[in-house]
Design a protein around this motif. Structure first.
Motif, short mmCIF file in Angstrom:
data_model
loop_
_atom_site.label_atom_id
_atom_site.label_comp_id
_atom_site.label_asym_id
_atom_site.label_seq_id
_atom_site.Cartn_x
_atom_site.Cartn_y
_atom_site.Cartn_z
N THR A 126 0.83 -1.20 0.00
CA THR A 126 0.00 0.00 0.00
C THR A 126 0.86 1.25 0.00
O THR A 126 0.58 2.21 -0.72
N SER A 130 0.91 4.04 -2.91
CA SER A 130 0.62 5.41 -2.49
C SER A 130 1.81 6.34 -2.79
O SER A 130 1.61 7.51 -3.14
N SER A 169 -1.20 3.58 5.09
CA SER A 169 -0.66 2.24 4.84
C SER A 169 -0.55 1.44 6.13
O SER A 169 -0.89 0.25 6.18
N LEU A 203 -9.19 -2.98 -0.34
CA LEU A 203 -7.85 -2.76 -0.90
C LEU A 203 -7.91 -2.60 -2.41
O LEU A 203 -7.25 -1.73 -2.99
N SER A 206 -9.43 0.76 -3.33
CA SER A 206 -8.44 1.82 -3.09
C SER A 206 -7.45 1.89 -4.23
O SER A 206 -7.04 2.98 -4.66
#
Length: 335
Positions: A126, A130, A169, A203, A206
């Motif tokens: 993550t 990101s 995260s 997830l 996202s």
């Protein structure tokens, strides 16, 4: 039943002392397409797990070099390199997580270790995705606000993005550890055990949000690059071949960045939404393995292509490089 980040798999019959597979089936009637030898062994090693471990090893080595170079080179403190260091750190942790998952999976079988490993991998990947979004935002502002980009305010904004990136995260990585898992409710398991179906859906959703944001920003970056090239051509009263080549190279680089990111993660993200835990584990492996390749390619795209990183690498391995004249730090728009 204890395992690490298991995906449903019943390809091999249980053997005494067998290490539990990363991906396991909840019902015996669903057979995985992966076949193992029936020779009497103390344990069975899934070849897909070996490939994931090898991928993690390459990822860790590549990104460890980038992290070391950025950390020990005082000139690499611009916003661009701070974000690149964040990306390399996230990918380094992801690589280490893949290695540790393999070790713990076949050495120590524990629900606690399973949850910690899953959370560690979720947080690392993550943070990696990101950080890619943060780099995209930084590149956009380096073009949109080129005159004020190298101000102190920009560095503060970058630190704020990093705080948000790693904070979110960490929270997502802690969710399975804090109870959002399917260890006590096998029916709620997803294609990646012990994550629940709702957790995996969150997830994947996202990821799609981040991918759309990156796609939008890179489209705007492409428009700015083309507009700048056109303005330069008007000032010089003609559009030279060099301007055309530079513009084409910039657009091609953006296409490569987005294409690589999408090709790596989209199959796994889509399968997380449509896949069921009863499906053969080979489908999960086949979509997850390419996703890890993104962390393998990131240092090549965002670090090793940069002239200052290359200069630092040369100094690191040769120790005899002498810089000729002053060297200006390049902005993200030039990378």
């Amino acid at each position: 039943m204890n395992e690490s980040l298991a995906v449903n798999d019943s390809s091999a019959a249980p053997v005494t002392g067998t290490a539990l597979s990363w991906m396991e089936a909840e019902s015996p009637e669903h057979n995985s397409s992966l076949e193992f030898s029936t020779a009497p062994l103390d344990f069975t090693i899934n070849p897909w797990d070996i490939m994931l471990c090898m991928s993690g090893t390459v990822i860790a080595c590549e990104n460890a070099i980038v992290v070391a170079i950025i950390f020990y080179t005082p000139t690499l403190r611009t916003p661009m390199f701070v974000l690149t260091g964040s990306l390399a750190t996230a990918d380094l942790l992801a690589g280490m997580g893949l290695i540790l998952n393999f070790v713990f999976q076949y050495v120590i079988s524990s629900e606690t270790i399973s949850l910690i490993t899953v959370g560690f991998l979720v947080a690392s990947f993550t943070a990696s995705i990101s950080s890619l979004l943060a780099i995209t935002v930084d590149r956009y502002f380096s073009l949109y606000n080129a005159l004020t980009y190298f101000s102190e305010k920009t560095l503060q904004y970058v630190h704020l993005m990093l705080f948000g990136t790693w904070g979110v995260s960490l929270c997502l990585g802690l969710l399975p550890v804090l109870g959002w898992n399917c260890l006590n409710e096998p029916a709620s398991c997803s294609i990646v055990r012990p994550l629940t179906r709702s957790n995996v859906t969150l997830l994947a959703t996202s990821f799609f949000v981040i991918f759309v944001l990156m796609l939008t920003l890179y489209f705007k970056i492409c428009k700015i690059v083309c507009r700048h090239a056109h303005q330069i051509a008007l000032q010089q009263h003609f559009f030279s071949t060099s301007h055309y080549v530079a513009t084409k190279k910039g657009v091609s680089t953006l296409a490569i960045i987005l294409g690589t990111f999408g090709a790596s993660w989209l199959p796994f993200a889509i399968y997380c939404l449509v896949g069921e835990k009863e499906y053969p584990s080979v489908y999960t492996y086949a979509t997850l393995l390419p996703a890890t390749y993104n962390s393998m390619i990131n240092p090549i795209i965002y670090a090793y292509r940069n002239a200052e990183i290359q200069r630092s690498l040369y100094m690191l391995f040769c120790g005899c490089f002498q810089a000729n004249g002053a060297y200006r730090s390049r902005s993200p728009s030039e990378v």
